[in-house]
Write a protein that holds these residues in place. Structure first.
Motif, mmCIF file in Angstrom:
data_model
loop_
_atom_site.group_PDB
_atom_site.id
_atom_site.type_symbol
_atom_site.label_atom_id
_atom_site.label_comp_id
_atom_site.label_asym_id
_atom_site.label_seq_id
_atom_site.Cartn_x
_atom_site.Cartn_y
_atom_site.Cartn_z
ATOM 1 N N ALA A 31 1.175 -1.129 0.262
ATOM 2 C CA ALA A 31 -0.063 -0.225 -0.187
ATOM 3 C C ALA A 31 0.620 1.112 -0.009
ATOM 4 O O ALA A 31 0.547 2.097 -0.656
ATOM 5 N N ALA A 34 1.602 2.018 -3.697
ATOM 6 C CA ALA A 34 1.057 2.010 -4.340
ATOM 7 C C ALA A 34 1.152 3.861 -4.088
ATOM 8 O O ALA A 34 0.864 4.709 -5.087
ATOM 9 N N ARG A 35 1.108 3.957 -2.736
ATOM 10 C CA ARG A 35 0.816 6.134 -2.811
ATOM 11 C C ARG A 35 2.203 6.363 -2.933
ATOM 12 O O ARG A 35 2.168 7.274 -3.506
ATOM 13 N N LEU A 38 2.475 7.006 -7.231
ATOM 14 C CA LEU A 38 1.335 7.880 -6.936
ATOM 15 C C LEU A 38 1.829 9.720 -6.521
ATOM 16 O O LEU A 38 1.793 10.734 -7.786
ATOM 17 N N ASN A 42 3.314 12.333 -9.627
ATOM 18 C CA ASN A 42 3.005 13.376 -10.006
ATOM 19 C C ASN A 42 3.869 14.831 -9.711
ATOM 20 O O ASN A 42 3.598 16.111 -9.974
ATOM 21 N N MET B 389 -5.973 -1.883 -4.676
ATOM 22 C CA MET B 389 -4.926 -1.352 -3.071
ATOM 23 C C MET B 389 -4.317 0.150 -4.417
ATOM 24 O O MET B 389 -3.661 1.243 -3.514
ATOM 25 N N PHE B 390 -5.002 0.645 -5.371
ATOM 26 C CA PHE B 390 -3.921 1.295 -5.842
ATOM 27 C C PHE B 390 -5.788 2.672 -5.391
ATOM 28 O O PHE B 390 -5.246 3.437 -5.276
ATOM 29 N N ALA B 393 -4.563 3.827 -2.290
ATOM 30 C CA ALA B 393 -4.225 4.808 -2.425
ATOM 31 C C ALA B 393 -4.773 6.048 -2.343
ATOM 32 O O ALA B 393 -4.370 7.167 -1.870
ATOM 33 N N VAL B 394 -4.824 6.662 -3.863
ATOM 34 C CA VAL B 394 -6.347 7.402 -3.734
ATOM 35 C C VAL B 394 -6.115 7.665 -2.864
ATOM 36 O O VAL B 394 -6.407 9.155 -2.863
ATOM 37 N N LEU B 397 -4.840 9.776 0.081
ATOM 38 C CA LEU B 397 -3.540 10.971 -0.683
ATOM 39 C C LEU B 397 -4.797 11.818 -0.428
ATOM 40 O O LEU B 397 -4.329 12.809 -0.485
ATOM 41 N N HIS B 401 -3.820 15.791 0.104
ATOM 42 C CA HIS B 401 -2.906 16.103 -1.368
ATOM 43 C C HIS B 401 -4.063 16.362 -2.166
ATOM 44 O O HIS B 401 -4.756 15.625 -2.835
ATOM 45 N N PHE B 403 -3.612 17.028 -5.266
ATOM 46 C CA PHE B 403 -2.896 16.238 -6.729
ATOM 47 C C PHE B 403 -3.394 14.905 -6.697
ATOM 48 O O PHE B 403 -4.336 14.779 -7.749
ATOM 49 N N LEU B 407 -7.601 12.718 -9.187
ATOM 50 C CA LEU B 407 -7.396 10.654 -9.698
ATOM 51 C C LEU B 407 -9.297 9.826 -9.165
ATOM 52 O O LEU B 407 -9.127 8.639 -10.030
#
Ligand SMILES: Cc1cc2nc3c(=O)[nH]c(=O)nc-3n(C[C@H](O)[C@H](O)[C@H](O)COP(=O)(O)OP(=O)(O)OC[C@H]3O[C@@H](n4cnc5c(N)ncnc54)[C@H](O)[C@@H]3O)c2cc1C
Lengths: 68, 533
Positions: A31, A34-35, A38, A42, B389-390, B393-394, B397, B401, B403, B407
């Protein structure tokens, strides 16, 4: 995409990367990665470079599988 | 005209009349026949009528909407509202519907992301109005009747078609028996299960999605902001996605993502739906269920939206999942695109080749809409552990954040397609102009009226500029063109420089933007835009 050296202190970075994951169970490490992907994406902010990075990362794994 | 009863709506019933072909007074052959009086077919009939073109429209049913079901489409995008403004039904939609522009993506009680579509909007129409689809269809039928050029034939079901080079023959079934109808042009607007398509042996590439959703339309007494709220993982829906949106008559559309193997009958049992709502709204809120129904979303696309004398518009040509309200809205734009082209061809002002540009422009629009909705679908229904999982994460975040908020993909709202690569476009034009409020009237207002005219806006270089006079000559030469000089205020709104000409199509898309223009350049761009080269 840049593949020539660009990280100022490679060993220190690598150590910090491992330390960031230290003590985490595998799922949490995944995990975190994955962060991290990203966040780094950016920073790059260039679609062409990002797509080349994705492709290279994927191809590299394919080469390894094909090694004798 | 509330039309609402606790279990549903009272829709208008239209009278069936024995068609002239069966009572012996038929003309036998007609220029334009439209199959299907849904959003796309009715918009086309209304648009043609507003331009002075008659048509027959056939529908197997005798009411608007889908009988026994609630509304399908609820969100109508700016471009559609601009079209409805030109057609004269916008005020009714505005008065009946719910205007909104703010959307939020939530996690539990907290907003992860907020957008306001009104920021930067320059049209006389708002970014979106929510209203039940059958009201839009109802207003269109009223308007079509008012215009008095369209033969609306209810309970006329098309069961077959054959065609040759000059036209097509439809087989139509009615309560009085069946008859044949000859048409120069047929427009199939009969939805995703089109019989016309099947009868012509045409393929549609498609798939029925795995993702299951259950709609609950509901009224309740609880003050909630008039905003579009979406949850990716709603605690009150077992951490699956939920939509919450207000439409006319105080009815809220709640849409719940189900598990792929959910039994649709079980999911839409009133007790089950009520339990879900109770979890969402809290224990003290009273509510009335208006309608509950489960859907599986599908994707379909035809290879070519034209087949000889037959055109396909709306869901007959392309179907996508509802994320971003791209279904009905793109069908409405199909109709507008075809209406002005058919008008010019039928009036003898453009060659038949212009009609091919319908597919050249609207198929890429459908391809884009399908691609965009697929991405939303993939975000909302991760296919693997890694995809999930992604997504986590999005969302993690996105809390801090900015940005990452971009997403989050719970649907990208419908925007007009850019006809950059179209054969009708000169240079790098092709984008839709907003219905700008100009000095005297709106941009769309200048294009209203009989026929299908282009608009040349020109910005004088100085007091002596002869460009306007030269351009006016084009109209006298028989080109479908209105010419309008822009004053100082409008120049600013349009961002035009002295000597510049903007050539705007009947659908408000920009055909060309010419700097330091002369009349020959404008003539060439216009010739290109109507295939007269
Ligand atoms: C849950 C859901 C939510 C949606 N939300 C939105 C939204 O918010 N915004 C949006 O823009 N879109 C939305 N859509 C999509 C939208 O409802 C469709 O894209 C739209 O209805 C397509 O219009 P159409 O005129 O092409 O076809 P249809 O609406 O299907 O109309 C076809 C018509 O043809 C008639 N017909 C069919 N066969 C025959 C025949 N053989 N002979 C004669 N007549 C025939 C039918 O009676 C019907 O009137 C949603 C869809 C769903 C399922």
């Amino acid at each position: 995409m840049r593949t020539t050296p660009n990280i100022p202190d490679p060993d220190a970075f690598y150590e910090a990367l491992l330390d960031t994951h230290a003590g985490l169970p595998a799922t949490e490490s995944h995990a975190l990665n994955a962060r991290l992907v990203l966040l780094l994406a950016n920073q790059i902010g260039d679609q062409g470079v990002l797509l080349s990075c994705l492709e290279t990362a994927r191809d590299t794994a394919a080469h390894r599988r094909n090694d004798p | 005209m509330s039309g609402l009863s606790p279990t549903g709506y009272d829709l208008p019933i239209y009278d069936y009349e024995t068609p002239p072909e069966l009572s012996g007074t038929g003309r036998g052959r007609y220029p334009v026949v439209i199959v299907g009086a849904g959003l796309a077919g009715l918009t086309l009939a209304c648009d043609l009528a507003s331009r002075g073109v008659s048509a027959i429209i056939l529908d197997e049913d005798d009411t608007v909407g889908v009988r026994g079901a609630s509304s399908r489409g609820i969100c109508y995008a700016q471009k559609s509202l601009e079209i409805f403004d030109r057609l004269g039904i916008y005020p009714r939609i505005r008065d009946k519907g719910v205007t909104w522009s703010v959307g939020k993506v939530l996690r539990g009680q907290d907003a992860l992301y907020r957008f306001d579509l009104a920021v930067g909007s320059r049209s006389a129409q708002p970014p979106f109005i929510n209203i039940q689809q059958f009201y839009v269809e109802w207003f269109l039928v009223d308007r079509i009747r008012e215009l008095g050029r369209t033969d609306l034939r209810w309970k006329n079901r098309v069961t077959g078609i054959r065609q040759d080079e000059d036209g097509a023959v439809l087989t139509v079934e009615t309560p009085d028996g069946s008859y044949s109808l000859h048409a120069d042009w047929v427009i199939d607007a009969s939805g995703h299960a089109s019989i016309v398509r099947h009868a012509l042996g045409l393929h549609t590439k498609g798939e029925l999605g795995e993702d299951r959703w259950c709609i609950s339309d509901v009224r309740f007494r609880k003050d909630l902001p008039v905003e579009r709220w979406t949850w990716v993982e709603a605690p009150f829906n077992e951490n699956r996605a939920v939509w919450q949106h207000l439409m006319a008559d105080g009815v809220w559309r709640m849409d719940y993502q189900m598990l792929p193997n959910t039994d649709p009958h079980e999911a839409s049992r009133p007790e089950v739906a009520a339990a879900r709502l109770r979890d969402q709204l809290g224990p003290d809120v009273e509510f009335d269920l208006v309608w509950v129904g489960a859907y599986a979303y599908r994707t379909q696309l035809m290879d070519d939206f034209r087949h000889g004398r037959v055109f396909f518009i709306g869901d007959a040509a392309h179907v996508k999942s509802p994320f971003g309200a791209r279904g009905g809205n793109s069908g409405i734009q199909d109709a507008e695109n075809l209406a002005w082209k058919l008008t010019l061809v039928l009036n003898g002002q453009a060659p038949q080749g212009l009609l091919d540009s319908y597919n050249a422009e609207r198929r890429p629009a459908a391809v884009e809409n399908i691609a965009v909705t697929r991405r939303s679908g993939r975000f909302l229904a991760p296919r693997t552990k890694v995809e999930r999982m992604f997504r986590t994460a999005v969302m993690d975040l996105a809390v801090h954040h900015p940005f990452a908020r971009l997403l989050l993909n719970t649907g990208r709202m419908c925007v007009p397609h850019h006809y950059g690569p179209s054969p009708l476009t000169t240079g790098d034009a092709g984008q839709a102009m907003p219905n700008l409020a100009l000095d005297s009237r709106s941009l769309g207002g200048m294009l209203r009226g009989q026929g299908a005219g282009f608009l040349a806006l020109w910005c004088p270089r100085d007091g002596e500029d002869g460009l306007g006079r030269a351009l006016s000559h084009l109209s006298h030469e028989g080109w479908p063109l209105h010419v309008q000089g822009v004053g100082a205020d409008d120049r600013r709104v349009l961002g035009m420089a002295p000597g510049e000409v903007m050539l705007i199509r009947p659908d408000l898309h920009l055909a060309a933007r010419l700097n330091d223009a002369d009349v020959d350049q404008v003539r060439r761009a216009l010739a290109r835009a109507i295939c007269r080269i």
